[in-house]
Design an enzyme around this catalytic site. Structure first.
Site, short mmCIF file in Angstrom:
data_model
loop_
_atom_site.label_atom_id
_atom_site.label_comp_id
_atom_site.label_asym_id
_atom_site.label_seq_id
_atom_site.Cartn_x
_atom_site.Cartn_y
_atom_site.Cartn_z
N ASP A 185 0.86 -1.18 0.00
CA ASP A 185 0.00 0.00 0.00
C ASP A 185 0.90 1.23 0.00
O ASP A 185 1.85 1.30 0.78
CB ASP A 185 -0.87 0.03 1.26
CG ASP A 185 -1.80 -1.17 1.35
OD1 ASP A 185 -2.21 -1.68 0.28
OD2 ASP A 185 -2.12 -1.60 2.47
N GLU A 189 -9.28 0.04 -4.37
CA GLU A 189 -8.19 0.51 -3.52
C GLU A 189 -7.09 1.10 -4.41
O GLU A 189 -6.18 0.39 -4.83
CB GLU A 189 -7.61 -0.65 -2.68
CG GLU A 189 -8.57 -1.20 -1.65
CD GLU A 189 -7.89 -2.19 -0.69
OE1 GLU A 189 -6.70 -2.49 -0.87
OE2 GLU A 189 -8.58 -2.65 0.24
ZN LIG Z 1 -3.29 -3.39 0.49
#
Ligand SMILES: [Zn+2]
Length: 290
Positions: free
Chosen positions: A211, A260
């Site tokens: 991320d 995301e």
């Molecule tokens: Zn992630």
């Protein structure tokens, strides 16, 4: 060719006959129990992909598999004992066609809600990429697999050359860590289950995902990242370095997760560019969408 079981006398030998899996046993079973009910349970676990000897003995291995499955279903008690709640949970996995992945080290390994990693899987070549992180101290979540880490360093160097402040937030995550996060999320809000990955079902355990965020949104992992210069640049440029934006808007039904824009997954440059150009998900690329 399907064998119709009556009309035809031709058996297609190229197609293994489906051995019927027994129904899950009723009752409570724990370490030390033996017998046909234990065998039925073990047969089901094997059919889900767990490597287990179907020996009718509820030993440490069987208890271990039950324990790791229980971690997928908080707030169920994680004790390695098979009972009604574990039975119901197992039935859910069977009904949703859950399967343990057989190729966890493969660069193209598919991990999602129905394709899970074994609890004991730790990538063999984890390293800490030399990139800026949102925090200073060492943390296991700084790690990625070597090939992905090298590609990530190049991606971040390129971002810097374009005066963008891309920052790493969270890479590798163990099964145990994901179990803790998932249990906490469920405790806070049961509806969070739809946004959160059960242990074994998070791509972060592959060591191929990370991320990322930007200073302009305070290193948060939020939908607003997509609109930042870093988020827009990332969506365009990541594939050139072998990464895809794994969870796209409008593909939730295929990936099983909300969009995301901050979660990138390494698949190598060739596949990343095909997936991006053709607006596919990894599931679709692998012919595995349900
Ligand atoms: Zn992630």
């Amino acid at each position: 060719m399907l064998y119709d079981g009556g009309e035809s006398d031709i058996l297609d030998v190229g197609q293994p006959l489906q051995i019927p899996i027994p129904t899950l046993p009723e009752g409570i079973y724990r370490k030390g129990n033996t017998g046909p009910q234990v065998k039925a349970l073990q047969s089901n676990l094997v059919s889900l992909g767990f490597s287990l000897l179907v020996d009718e003995i509820y030993g440490p291995k069987t208890a271990g598999v039950i324990l790791q499955l229980q971690q997928k279903f908080p707030p169920i008690k994680v004790d390695g004992v098979y009972g009604p709640q574990t039975k119901a949970s197992l039935q859910t996995l069977i009904d949703t066609h859950f399967h343990l992945v057989a190729n966890p080290t493969d660069k193209l390994v598919l991990v999602n809600r129905v394709n899970g990693l074994p609890a004991e899987y730790v990538p063999p070549d984890l390293v800490v990429p030399n990139i800026p992180f949102a925090f200073q101290e060492y943390d296991p979540k700084k790690q990625m697999r070597k090939e992905a880490a090298l590609a990530l360093e190049q991606l971040f160097t390129n971002a810097k050359q374009n005066n963008l402040s891309l920052i790493g937030v969270s890479g590798y995550r163990s099964y145990e860590r994901q179990a803790q996060i998932y249990a906490r999320n469920i405790q806070i809000s049961p509806t969070k289950a739809q946004f959160s990955a059960p242990p074994g079902n998070s791509e972060h355990q592959t060591g191929l995902a990370i991320d990322v965020s930007a200073a302009s949104i305070n290193y948060q992992l939020s939908q607003s990242f997509a609109a930042t210069p870093e988020g827009q640049w990332l969506a365009q440029t990541a594939p050139l370095f072998g990464f895809i934006i794994r969870y796209q808007l409008g593909k939730e039904a295929i990936t099983g997760y909300q969009a995301e824009p901050w979660h990138i997954r390494y698949v190598g440059t060739a596949v990343a560019q095909i997936i991006t150009q053709q607006e596919l998900t990894l599931e679709e690329y692998l012919g595995n969408s349900r």
